[in-house]
Design a protein around this motif. Structure first.
Motif, PDB file in Angstrom:
ATOM      1  N   LEU A  17      36.372  26.661 -35.003  1.00  0.00           N
ATOM      2  CA  LEU A  17      37.390  26.806 -36.268  1.00  0.00           C
ATOM      3  C   LEU A  17      37.054  28.221 -36.799  1.00  0.00           C
ATOM      4  O   LEU A  17      35.789  28.862 -36.552  1.00  0.00           O
ATOM      5  CB  LEU A  17      37.167  26.318 -37.638  1.00  0.00           C
ATOM      6  CG  LEU A  17      38.239  24.675 -37.691  1.00  0.00           C
ATOM      7  CD1 LEU A  17      37.723  24.161 -38.883  1.00  0.00           C
ATOM      8  CD2 LEU A  17      39.372  25.138 -37.457  1.00  0.00           C
ATOM      9  N   ARG A  18      37.842  29.047 -37.144  1.00  0.00           N
ATOM     10  CA  ARG A  18      37.373  30.394 -37.660  1.00  0.00           C
ATOM     11  C   ARG A  18      38.002  30.507 -39.224  1.00  0.00           C
ATOM     12  O   ARG A  18      39.234  30.627 -39.533  1.00  0.00           O
ATOM     13  CB  ARG A  18      38.115  31.694 -36.765  1.00  0.00           C
ATOM     14  CG  ARG A  18      37.362  32.913 -37.255  1.00  0.00           C
ATOM     15  CD  ARG A  18      38.165  33.995 -36.437  1.00  0.00           C
ATOM     16  NE  ARG A  18      39.389  34.672 -36.821  1.00  0.00           N
ATOM     17  CZ  ARG A  18      39.962  35.842 -36.737  1.00  0.00           C
ATOM     18  NH1 ARG A  18      39.107  36.715 -36.071  1.00  0.00           N
ATOM     19  NH2 ARG A  18      41.082  36.082 -36.864  1.00  0.00           N
ATOM     20  N   LEU A  19      37.020  30.738 -39.763  1.00  0.00           N
ATOM     21  CA  LEU A  19      37.237  30.771 -41.547  1.00  0.00           C
ATOM     22  C   LEU A  19      37.554  32.257 -41.616  1.00  0.00           C
ATOM     23  O   LEU A  19      36.964  33.374 -41.233  1.00  0.00           O
ATOM     24  CB  LEU A  19      36.374  30.370 -42.456  1.00  0.00           C
ATOM     25  CG  LEU A  19      35.962  28.948 -42.155  1.00  0.00           C
ATOM     26  CD1 LEU A  19      34.832  28.425 -43.141  1.00  0.00           C
ATOM     27  CD2 LEU A  19      37.057  27.914 -42.164  1.00  0.00           C
ATOM     28  N   SER A  20      38.615  32.678 -42.788  1.00  0.00           N
ATOM     29  CA  SER A  20      38.794  34.240 -43.265  1.00  0.00           C
ATOM     30  C   SER A  20      38.622  34.188 -44.787  1.00  0.00           C
ATOM     31  O   SER A  20      38.815  33.124 -45.123  1.00  0.00           O
ATOM     32  CB  SER A  20      40.128  34.296 -42.839  1.00  0.00           C
ATOM     33  OG  SER A  20      40.281  34.644 -41.464  1.00  0.00           O
ATOM     34  N   CYS A  21      37.977  35.191 -44.927  1.00  0.00           N
ATOM     35  CA  CYS A  21      37.931  35.306 -46.595  1.00  0.00           C
ATOM     36  C   CYS A  21      38.261  36.981 -47.062  1.00  0.00           C
ATOM     37  O   CYS A  21      37.932  37.904 -46.445  1.00  0.00           O
ATOM     38  CB  CYS A  21      36.230  35.630 -46.814  1.00  0.00           C
ATOM     39  SG  CYS A  21      35.867  35.814 -48.709  1.00  0.00           S
ATOM     40  N   ALA A  22      39.658  36.753 -47.585  1.00  0.00           N
ATOM     41  CA  ALA A  22      40.404  37.906 -47.856  1.00  0.00           C
ATOM     42  C   ALA A  22      39.840  38.433 -49.249  1.00  0.00           C
ATOM     43  O   ALA A  22      40.007  37.592 -50.107  1.00  0.00           O
ATOM     44  CB  ALA A  22      41.902  37.792 -47.732  1.00  0.00           C
ATOM     45  N   ALA A  23      39.747  39.664 -49.246  1.00  0.00           N
ATOM     46  CA  ALA A  23      39.299  40.260 -50.500  1.00  0.00           C
ATOM     47  C   ALA A  23      40.235  41.112 -51.212  1.00  0.00           C
ATOM     48  O   ALA A  23      41.026  41.862 -50.566  1.00  0.00           O
ATOM     49  CB  ALA A  23      38.013  40.809 -50.501  1.00  0.00           C
ATOM     50  N   SER A  24      40.320  41.349 -52.546  1.00  0.00           N
ATOM     51  CA  SER A  24      40.939  42.420 -53.235  1.00  0.00           C
ATOM     52  C   SER A  24      40.492  42.417 -54.719  1.00  0.00           C
ATOM     53  O   SER A  24      39.522  41.747 -55.227  1.00  0.00           O
ATOM     54  CB  SER A  24      42.385  41.891 -53.568  1.00  0.00           C
ATOM     55  OG  SER A  24      42.322  40.713 -54.068  1.00  0.00           O
ATOM     56  N   GLY A  25      40.863  43.732 -55.193  1.00  0.00           N
ATOM     57  CA  GLY A  25      40.423  43.812 -56.627  1.00  0.00           C
ATOM     58  C   GLY A  25      38.771  44.705 -56.638  1.00  0.00           C
ATOM     59  O   GLY A  25      38.531  44.911 -57.889  1.00  0.00           O
ATOM     60  N   PHE A  26      38.481  45.047 -55.646  1.00  0.00           N
ATOM     61  CA  PHE A  26      37.082  45.600 -55.641  1.00  0.00           C
ATOM     62  C   PHE A  26      36.850  46.422 -54.497  1.00  0.00           C
ATOM     63  O   PHE A  26      37.737  46.420 -53.487  1.00  0.00           O
ATOM     64  CB  PHE A  26      36.031  44.695 -55.822  1.00  0.00           C
ATOM     65  CG  PHE A  26      35.819  43.843 -54.890  1.00  0.00           C
ATOM     66  CD1 PHE A  26      36.564  42.701 -54.540  1.00  0.00           C
ATOM     67  CD2 PHE A  26      34.722  44.060 -53.861  1.00  0.00           C
ATOM     68  CE1 PHE A  26      36.423  41.744 -53.725  1.00  0.00           C
ATOM     69  CE2 PHE A  26      34.673  43.182 -52.751  1.00  0.00           C
ATOM     70  CZ  PHE A  26      35.453  42.211 -52.622  1.00  0.00           C
ATOM     71  N   THR A  27      36.069  47.484 -54.564  1.00  0.00           N
ATOM     72  CA  THR A  27      35.644  48.299 -53.295  1.00  0.00           C
ATOM     73  C   THR A  27      34.928  47.626 -52.145  1.00  0.00           C
ATOM     74  O   THR A  27      33.550  47.141 -52.568  1.00  0.00           O
ATOM     75  CB  THR A  27      34.913  49.586 -53.700  1.00  0.00           C
ATOM     76  OG1 THR A  27      35.584  50.243 -54.751  1.00  0.00           O
ATOM     77  CG2 THR A  27      34.726  50.641 -52.795  1.00  0.00           C
ATOM     78  N   PHE A  28      35.558  47.197 -51.551  1.00  0.00           N
ATOM     79  CA  PHE A  28      34.927  46.257 -50.429  1.00  0.00           C
ATOM     80  C   PHE A  28      33.757  46.565 -49.620  1.00  0.00           C
ATOM     81  O   PHE A  28      32.800  45.792 -49.505  1.00  0.00           O
ATOM     82  CB  PHE A  28      35.940  45.743 -49.271  1.00  0.00           C
ATOM     83  CG  PHE A  28      35.847  44.651 -48.579  1.00  0.00           C
ATOM     84  CD1 PHE A  28      35.830  44.871 -47.254  1.00  0.00           C
ATOM     85  CD2 PHE A  28      35.817  43.469 -49.122  1.00  0.00           C
ATOM     86  CE1 PHE A  28      35.420  43.647 -46.347  1.00  0.00           C
ATOM     87  CE2 PHE A  28      35.525  42.444 -48.290  1.00  0.00           C
ATOM     88  CZ  PHE A  28      35.264  42.632 -46.971  1.00  0.00           C
ATOM     89  N   ASP A  29      33.682  48.125 -49.635  1.00  0.00           N
ATOM     90  CA  ASP A  29      32.535  48.515 -48.617  1.00  0.00           C
ATOM     91  C   ASP A  29      31.395  48.433 -49.532  1.00  0.00           C
ATOM     92  O   ASP A  29      30.197  48.747 -48.893  1.00  0.00           O
ATOM     93  CB  ASP A  29      32.903  50.076 -48.522  1.00  0.00           C
ATOM     94  CG  ASP A  29      34.014  50.082 -47.461  1.00  0.00           C
ATOM     95  OD1 ASP A  29      34.285  51.361 -47.036  1.00  0.00           O
ATOM     96  OD2 ASP A  29      34.624  49.172 -46.886  1.00  0.00           O
TER      97      ASP A  29
END
Length: 121
Positions: A17-29
């Motif tokens: 399986l491949r899980l994903s974690c999508a981020a938002s609302g902050f400076t990801f770097d």
């Protein structure tokens, strides 16, 4: 800070399986990301972590060689590729984040909702 985990499901032992974690609302770097899991009746445990730029990763011993964490900063997403899954990998998997220039070294402050992974034996 928002984190959205997805990709869980039902898979047979030995599968992937491949899980994903999508981020938002902050400076990801600026953030290191970690995957954690919690099985019924058990404590939450660390699975894998990755530094802000992907240059450093770390894994729990039982996941080494089977799981691979990666990130795509352009897509603001972290992935967890899980191969050779075992029954005991069944758990709710969470992604979490905190500011760090390396991998996470303390309990992260920001958590997403979990995604269920069920491995049938």
């Amino acid at each position: 800070v928002q984190l959205q985990a997805s990709g869980g499901g039902l898979v047979q032992a030995g599968g992937s399986l491949r899980l994903s974690c999508a981020a938002s609302g902050f400076t990801f770097d600026d953030y290191a990301i970690g995957w954690f899991r919690q099985a019924p009746g058990k404590e939450r445990e660390f699975v894998a972590g990755i530094s802000w730029n992907g240059a450093s990763t770390n894994y729990a011993d039982s996941m080494k060689g089977r799981f691979t964490i990666s990130r795509d900063n352009a897509k603001i997403t972290v992935y967890l590729q899980m191969n050779s899954l075992k029954f005991e990998d069944t758990a709710v998997y969470y992604c979490a984040a905190d500011v760090s220039r390396s991998v996470l070294t303390t309990t992260p402050r920001y958590w997403g909702q979990g995604t269920q992974v069920t491995v049938s034996s």
